[in-house]
Design an enzyme around this catalytic site. Structure first.
Site, PDB file in Angstrom:
ATOM      1  N   ALA A 283      71.507 -21.390   5.496  1.00 53.83           N
ATOM      2  CA  ALA A 283      70.364 -22.240   5.973  1.00 53.83           C
ATOM      3  C   ALA A 283      70.508 -23.680   5.704  1.00 53.83           C
ATOM      4  O   ALA A 283      70.176 -24.602   6.388  1.00 53.83           O
ATOM      5  CB  ALA A 283      69.142 -21.804   5.188  1.00 53.83           C
TER       6      ALA A 283
ATOM      7  N   ARG B 295      74.020 -27.029  -2.417  1.00 57.48           N
ATOM      8  CA  ARG B 295      73.406 -27.163  -1.129  1.00 57.48           C
ATOM      9  C   ARG B 295      72.023 -26.459  -0.998  1.00 57.48           C
ATOM     10  O   ARG B 295      71.223 -26.954  -0.229  1.00 57.48           O
ATOM     11  CB  ARG B 295      74.304 -26.291  -0.101  1.00 57.48           C
TER      12      ARG B 295
ATOM     13  N   CYS C  25      79.355 -23.647  15.187  1.00 56.43           N
ATOM     14  CA  CYS C  25      79.906 -25.002  15.655  1.00 56.43           C
ATOM     15  C   CYS C  25      81.246 -25.086  15.889  1.00 56.43           C
ATOM     16  O   CYS C  25      81.800 -26.206  15.588  1.00 56.43           O
ATOM     17  CB  CYS C  25      79.190 -26.136  14.745  1.00 56.43           C
TER      18      CYS C  25
END
Length: 459
Positions: free
Chosen positions: A112, A140, A232
């Site tokens: 996430a 993170r 990505c």
């Protein structure tokens, strides 16, 4: 063209000379700047101090391309959570799920951080829904928690554990979203570090990791639920290849999602891998970075039974009626909330998801959930900074002080604030009508209560 040579060779082989050269040229160009409005804090007609919108992102009703990149760090609207700086292509995940996320749905965002997609899902599921945002890296996860507080919807739980642990909640989620760790080829244009860290070995390592994560994600998904997979990167082994390898073991349990209509002018390349619908974003075709997304469903008759792990700890305690009365003053819809205490801090959880959050908190490390309201002293609430950012705060419970321009930025730097315009005691500090945090006036002095970890340090 400072692109890894093996990458260039593969792109030319996969796309052909003309398309491959066009893609590589686009990766040496300039990235568009885009944001996504927070519908709980800024509607389509909202004005922003620093943003100069150019046009809408076509696949996201809250998305905006900007004419120029402002100083987000010095923008009070940014710190108030009125928008999220999110790359346009990645906003497409909301378009894929918008018609599927009924009110009250549970979503697992399995990878996430930093929270762009998490906050998008939270806006879609509504106040009775729940987004469980997991991030294995504790550092993170801390950034993710900060962004969740700032978004202020109160329907997110942040966990930090291995995917296996949170996916032990089997057949528990209506949607599982896997934004998989990948080789990052789609970010070459905006991130030089992605270019420097790329290698063929890293591609293979990422593909193996993605396979393992998809196995866990499938366990957590309800029969009839939707699995969303995204990366990505342009690399087929990490994109279509991951789906093909999953189909080899999941077989007929994977069924097709509903057909999704796209504007031809958007430039998205659509495809399929068996029942999976796939969507590719190439920067020379689309106004956005490189991105890949795919959706499929788990067959309604897959036969999985819901399993909730046994609680390993009891960390949550209910509050008594008197305390609940004090906490109720601070939120607009207390009847929709459950008030609990964890390690001395009071939280508000969506009532519709309170049992789910209780089960989650007992089984896996939850570092933030719902809304942190604050601590009770002699029956009065000392509010937590997160409460100021909650979209559902009842402003009648506290004095409100509007700060303009330089005074608001000084507050965000955690500098001295003059007492002018502040009432004695606790004040909700706002700029342009949007809440930033709290401050306490004691006579001619003001205690700046903005969190030290969030303060602006840029000069």
């Amino acid at each position: 063209m400072n692109l890894p040579e093996p990458f260039v060779r593969r792109v030319l082989a996969d796309l052909g000379e003309a398309e491959g050269r066009a893609l590589c040229a686009a990766l040496d160009g300039e990235s568009p700047v885009s944001v996504r409005r927070n519908p709980a804090k800024a509607d389509a007609a909202a004005e922003f101090a620093a943003l100069v919108p150019e046009r809408a992102v076509p696949w996201c009703r809250e998305g905006l391309y900007l004419r120029e990149r402002p100083s987000f760090t010095l923008d009070t609207d940014f710190h108030a959570g009125a928008y999220y700086v999110q790359e346009a292509s990645s906003q497409f995940v909301g378009y894929l799920l918008e018609g599927l996320l009924r009110s009250g749905a549970r979503v697992l965002d399995l990878c996430a951080a930093p929270g762009g997609k998490t906050t998008l899902y939270a806006s879609l599921v509504g106040s009775d829904g729940l987004v469980v945002a997991n991030e294995i890296d504790r550092r993170r996860a801390s950034v993710l928690s900060d962004n969740v507080r700032k978004w202020g919807t109160g329907n997110i739980a942040v966990t930090t554990c291995e995917p296996r642990a949170v996916c032990d909640f089997e057949a528990w989620f209506d949607v599982v979203a896997v934004d998989a760790p990948c080789s990052g080829e789609g970010m070459f244009r905006k991130d030089d570090q992605a270019r420097g860290e790329w290698s063929e070995g890293n591609v293979r390592m990422c593909a193996a990791r993605q396979d393992a994560i998809l196995r866990e994600a499938w366990r957590a998904l309800k029969p009839g639920g939707t699995l969303l997979y995204s990366t990505c990167t342009f690399n087929r082994d990490e994109d279509e290849g991951s789906l093909e390898r999953m189909l080899a073991w999941a077989g007929e349990e994977v069924v097709g999602a509903e057909e999704i209509d796209l504007g031809a002018e958007w430039g998205i390349v659509c495809g399929a891998v068996g029942p999976w619908r796939t969507f590719r974003f190439y920067p020379h075709r689309v106004c956005g970075e490189g991105f890949f997304a795919a959706v499929a469903r788990k067959a309604p008759d897959a036969g999985d039974r819901t399993h909730v792990p046994k609680a390993r700890r009891q960390v949550v305690a209910p509050v008594d009626r008197k305390c609940a009365g004090e906490l109720s003053r601070w939120v607009c819809e207390p009847a929709r909330m459950r008030f609990v205490e964890i390690a001395g801090t009071c939280y508000a959880w969506p009532s519709a998801q309170a049992e789910a959050l209780q089960a989650l908190s007992g089984a896996v490390p939850v570092i933030y959930a719902g809304v942190a309201l604050g601590q009770l002293f002699k029956g009065a609430l000392k509010p937590d900074p997160a409460l100021a950012l909650y979209a559902g705060i009842d402003r009648s419970a506290v004095a409100v002080a509007e700060l303009s321009g330089e005074r608001a930025v000084a507050y965000l730097r955690r500098q001295e604030v003059s007492p002018e315009g502040l009432a004695e005691g606790i004040n909700l500090i706002c700029a342009r009508g949007r809440a930033l945090g709290f401050a306490k006036r004691i006579g001619g002095r003001v205690n700046n209560l903005y969190p030290n970890s969030l303060r602006i340090i840029k000069q």
